[in-house]
Every structure is written in C-alpha cells, then in structure tokens.
Design a protein around this motif. Structure first.
Motif, PDB file in Angstrom:
ATOM      1  N   MET A 144       0.842  -1.196   0.000  1.00  0.00           N
ATOM      2  CA  MET A 144       0.000   0.000   0.000  1.00  0.00           C
ATOM      3  C   MET A 144       0.879   1.249   0.000  1.00  0.00           C
ATOM      4  O   MET A 144       1.822   1.349   0.775  1.00  0.00           O
ATOM      5  CB  MET A 144      -0.888   0.011   1.250  1.00  0.00           C
ATOM      6  CG  MET A 144      -1.751   1.260   1.369  1.00  0.00           C
ATOM      7  SD  MET A 144      -2.461   1.439   3.013  1.00  0.00           S
ATOM      8  CE  MET A 144      -3.615   0.088   3.023  1.00  0.00           C
ATOM      9  N   ILE A 145       0.533   2.186  -0.888  1.00  0.00           N
ATOM     10  CA  ILE A 145       1.239   3.472  -0.925  1.00  0.00           C
ATOM     11  C   ILE A 145       0.420   4.481  -0.132  1.00  0.00           C
ATOM     12  O   ILE A 145      -0.758   4.689  -0.401  1.00  0.00           O
ATOM     13  CB  ILE A 145       1.413   3.971  -2.378  1.00  0.00           C
ATOM     14  CG1 ILE A 145       2.192   2.959  -3.214  1.00  0.00           C
ATOM     15  CG2 ILE A 145       2.115   5.331  -2.394  1.00  0.00           C
ATOM     16  CD1 ILE A 145       2.247   3.299  -4.693  1.00  0.00           C
ATOM     17  N   LYS A 146       1.068   5.110   0.844  1.00  0.00           N
ATOM     18  CA  LYS A 146       0.396   6.144   1.634  1.00  0.00           C
ATOM     19  C   LYS A 146       0.826   7.507   1.106  1.00  0.00           C
ATOM     20  O   LYS A 146       2.003   7.877   1.195  1.00  0.00           O
ATOM     21  CB  LYS A 146       0.741   5.996   3.116  1.00  0.00           C
ATOM     22  CG  LYS A 146       0.166   4.740   3.738  1.00  0.00           C
ATOM     23  CD  LYS A 146       0.562   4.639   5.208  1.00  0.00           C
ATOM     24  CE  LYS A 146       0.080   3.312   5.776  1.00  0.00           C
ATOM     25  NZ  LYS A 146       0.667   3.049   7.099  1.00  0.00           N
ATOM     26  N   LEU A 147      -0.147   8.218   0.551  1.00  0.00           N
ATOM     27  CA  LEU A 147       0.095   9.536  -0.040  1.00  0.00           C
ATOM     28  C   LEU A 147      -0.425  10.615   0.890  1.00  0.00           C
ATOM     29  O   LEU A 147      -1.564  10.560   1.332  1.00  0.00           O
ATOM     30  CB  LEU A 147      -0.627   9.662  -1.381  1.00  0.00           C
ATOM     31  CG  LEU A 147      -0.299   8.625  -2.454  1.00  0.00           C
ATOM     32  CD1 LEU A 147      -1.283   8.729  -3.600  1.00  0.00           C
ATOM     33  CD2 LEU A 147       1.122   8.840  -2.949  1.00  0.00           C
ATOM     34  N   ALA A 148       0.414  11.608   1.172  1.00  0.00           N
ATOM     35  CA  ALA A 148      -0.040  12.763   1.947  1.00  0.00           C
ATOM     36  C   ALA A 148      -0.283  13.920   0.995  1.00  0.00           C
ATOM     37  O   ALA A 148       0.537  14.195   0.104  1.00  0.00           O
ATOM     38  CB  ALA A 148       1.007  13.150   2.983  1.00  0.00           C
ATOM     39  N   LEU A 149      -1.415  14.571   1.158  1.00  0.00           N
ATOM     40  CA  LEU A 149      -1.758  15.749   0.353  1.00  0.00           C
ATOM     41  C   LEU A 149      -1.802  16.946   1.289  1.00  0.00           C
ATOM     42  O   LEU A 149      -2.510  16.927   2.298  1.00  0.00           O
ATOM     43  CB  LEU A 149      -3.124  15.551  -0.304  1.00  0.00           C
ATOM     44  CG  LEU A 149      -3.599  16.676  -1.228  1.00  0.00           C
ATOM     45  CD1 LEU A 149      -2.809  16.650  -2.539  1.00  0.00           C
ATOM     46  CD2 LEU A 149      -5.083  16.549  -1.522  1.00  0.00           C
ATOM     47  N   VAL A 202      -8.530  19.134  -5.219  1.00  0.00           N
ATOM     48  CA  VAL A 202      -7.596  18.112  -5.700  1.00  0.00           C
ATOM     49  C   VAL A 202      -7.851  16.773  -5.001  1.00  0.00           C
ATOM     50  O   VAL A 202      -7.822  15.716  -5.635  1.00  0.00           O
ATOM     51  CB  VAL A 202      -6.134  18.586  -5.513  1.00  0.00           C
ATOM     52  CG1 VAL A 202      -5.148  17.440  -5.744  1.00  0.00           C
ATOM     53  CG2 VAL A 202      -5.834  19.746  -6.464  1.00  0.00           C
ATOM     54  N   ALA A 203      -8.134  16.813  -3.694  1.00  0.00           N
ATOM     55  CA  ALA A 203      -8.428  15.577  -2.963  1.00  0.00           C
ATOM     56  C   ALA A 203      -9.620  14.860  -3.590  1.00  0.00           C
ATOM     57  O   ALA A 203      -9.612  13.633  -3.747  1.00  0.00           O
ATOM     58  CB  ALA A 203      -8.709  15.890  -1.492  1.00  0.00           C
ATOM     59  N   LEU A 259      -9.906   8.374   0.563  1.00  0.00           N
ATOM     60  CA  LEU A 259      -9.439   9.654   1.087  1.00  0.00           C
ATOM     61  C   LEU A 259      -9.721   9.780   2.579  1.00  0.00           C
ATOM     62  O   LEU A 259     -10.861   9.578   3.014  1.00  0.00           O
ATOM     63  CB  LEU A 259     -10.141  10.791   0.330  1.00  0.00           C
ATOM     64  CG  LEU A 259      -9.998  12.205   0.899  1.00  0.00           C
ATOM     65  CD1 LEU A 259      -8.547  12.684   0.819  1.00  0.00           C
ATOM     66  CD2 LEU A 259     -10.926  13.164   0.146  1.00  0.00           C
ATOM     67  N   PHE A 260      -8.680  10.135   3.333  1.00  0.00           N
ATOM     68  CA  PHE A 260      -8.851  10.513   4.733  1.00  0.00           C
ATOM     69  C   PHE A 260      -8.647  12.011   4.821  1.00  0.00           C
ATOM     70  O   PHE A 260      -7.562  12.525   4.525  1.00  0.00           O
ATOM     71  CB  PHE A 260      -7.839   9.799   5.639  1.00  0.00           C
ATOM     72  CG  PHE A 260      -7.971  10.193   7.085  1.00  0.00           C
ATOM     73  CD1 PHE A 260      -8.944   9.613   7.885  1.00  0.00           C
ATOM     74  CD2 PHE A 260      -7.137  11.152   7.641  1.00  0.00           C
ATOM     75  CE1 PHE A 260      -9.080   9.989   9.213  1.00  0.00           C
ATOM     76  CE2 PHE A 260      -7.264  11.526   8.963  1.00  0.00           C
ATOM     77  CZ  PHE A 260      -8.247  10.944   9.758  1.00  0.00           C
ATOM     78  N   LEU A 267      -3.691   4.917  -0.457  1.00  0.00           N
ATOM     79  CA  LEU A 267      -4.592   5.748   0.340  1.00  0.00           C
ATOM     80  C   LEU A 267      -4.076   7.178   0.285  1.00  0.00           C
ATOM     81  O   LEU A 267      -2.862   7.413   0.224  1.00  0.00           O
ATOM     82  CB  LEU A 267      -4.622   5.286   1.798  1.00  0.00           C
ATOM     83  CG  LEU A 267      -5.058   3.842   2.078  1.00  0.00           C
ATOM     84  CD1 LEU A 267      -4.951   3.541   3.563  1.00  0.00           C
ATOM     85  CD2 LEU A 267      -6.473   3.599   1.576  1.00  0.00           C
ATOM     86  N   LEU A 268      -5.003   8.132   0.327  1.00  0.00           N
ATOM     87  CA  LEU A 268      -4.641   9.550   0.302  1.00  0.00           C
ATOM     88  C   LEU A 268      -5.075  10.189   1.613  1.00  0.00           C
ATOM     89  O   LEU A 268      -6.214  10.019   2.057  1.00  0.00           O
ATOM     90  CB  LEU A 268      -5.332  10.255  -0.878  1.00  0.00           C
ATOM     91  CG  LEU A 268      -4.992  11.736  -1.042  1.00  0.00           C
ATOM     92  CD1 LEU A 268      -3.555  11.903  -1.537  1.00  0.00           C
ATOM     93  CD2 LEU A 268      -5.961  12.401  -2.025  1.00  0.00           C
TER      94      LEU A 268
END
Length: 197
Positions: free
Chosen positions: A1-6, A17-18, A28-29, A106-107
C-alpha cells in the motif's frame, strides 16, 4: 500500500484536488473533516475542549469561531488544543487505514503536515500550490474571512515555497480544473496506480 499525503496552505485548492483523487478510486482521509466530526454534536473532543477552553462549546459541539479567537495568536493555547486534537485524529486515521487495508493506495489530506512533522509517516508527499494572488483572492472570498484572520492563519503555516521544495509532487492549481486533473492523472501514472485503483 502506498500512503500519499496531500498538503498545501489555505486557499490552494487542496479539497478540490483531494476530490479528484477520490473520484479515481483512491480512498481519502480528510483530517479537517475528522476534526469537524470529533468537534461536532456528541463528538469525542467536545467535552475535553470545554474543560480546557470553557465557553467554547454548546449544543452544536465546538464553536469553532470562539475557539479560534481563543487560540490563534497564542502559541501556548494553540499547543494545548493540539495536544487534544492530534491524538484523536491519529486514532481516526488508524481506523481508516485498517478499514482500507486491501487498497493499493490511500490519500491523506493533512493541512499542517510539515508544520507538525508528519511527513515521515507517508511514502510520498503531494503539495497543492497556487500563486499568492490567487490564494489571497480565494481565501478572502470565504464568508467571515478578514485580512487579519488570513494573516494569522498564514503565520501558522510554512511558506508555500518551502512546501514545494519538500514535496515529491507539486500540483499547480493556478490554472484550469482540467489542468489540475491532468496533473493528478500524471501522478497516479507515475506511481503505477491505474484509474480506478
């Protein structure tokens, strides 16, 4: 799993954008939405906030305006509030990760990511950015926003130029929505996350 922070400063178009990532199947969290739930009617933070900041809550939960007036511009009061909020949001985020454990990515929409030193918890950081004039126009158009309040919020946030330097990806939202959409698609392609991941 790739954890992406925006992340990105106020008025940069982060929520828009989210939603673009979410529309492409990336769960999206939203940290701000989690805080609103926790501070809303019956929320887990209402009672602790009332204990620490008497008179800032009511039947609708936390009076965000009253609380902001109490803590903005006062680093000690702000730190006391953050000691309540950050652990509660972390717990919500953990639940979100467990609920989406089977997803490839996950974003996490986290406004104060760099300011709180949270970037190390993520695989990639995406910064949403726009020219300063565009940012000011967007923010000052919000109901109840004043130049003084905008200045107080910006004072808490790392300068946009510094965020851009620390990002793995930058999405420029100063142009059209279509331009932002293309940048989202490019990032997903770069990460090997096909549409509908």
């Amino acid at each position: 799993m790739i954890k992406l922070a925006l992340t990105g400063s106020i008025g940069m178009g982060k929520s828009t954008v989210a939603a673009m990532f979410a529309a492409r199947g990336i769960p999206l969290f939203d940290a701000d939405a989690a805080v609103r739930r926790l501070q809303g009617p019956g929320g887990a933070l209402v009672e602790p906030i009332e204990e620490q900041f008497p008179g800032t809550t009511g039947p609708d939960g936390v009076d965000r305006e009253a609380l902001a007036q109490r803590v903005l511009g006062d680093p000690d009061q702000l730190a006391r509030l953050e000691m309540l909020v950050h652990p509660a949001v972390h717990e919500e985020r953990t639940r979100f990760i467990l609920a989406n454990a089977d997803k490839p990515a996950l974003l996490f929409d986290i406004p104060l990511l760099f300011e709180t030193g949270g970037e190390a918890q993520f695989d990639r950081v995406i910064v949403v950015s726009a020219p300063a004039a565009v940012q000011a126009e967007r923010v000052l158009a919000r109901p109840g926003m004043t130049p003084a309040k905008f200045a107080a919020i910006r004072a808490r946030q790392m300068p946009d130029s510094d965020k851009r330097k620390r990002a793995d990806f930058v999405i420029d939202t100063g142009g059209s929505l279509a331009h932002s959409e293309r940048q989202v698609e490019e990032i997903l392609a770069c990460l090997g996350l096909a549409r509908g991941a």
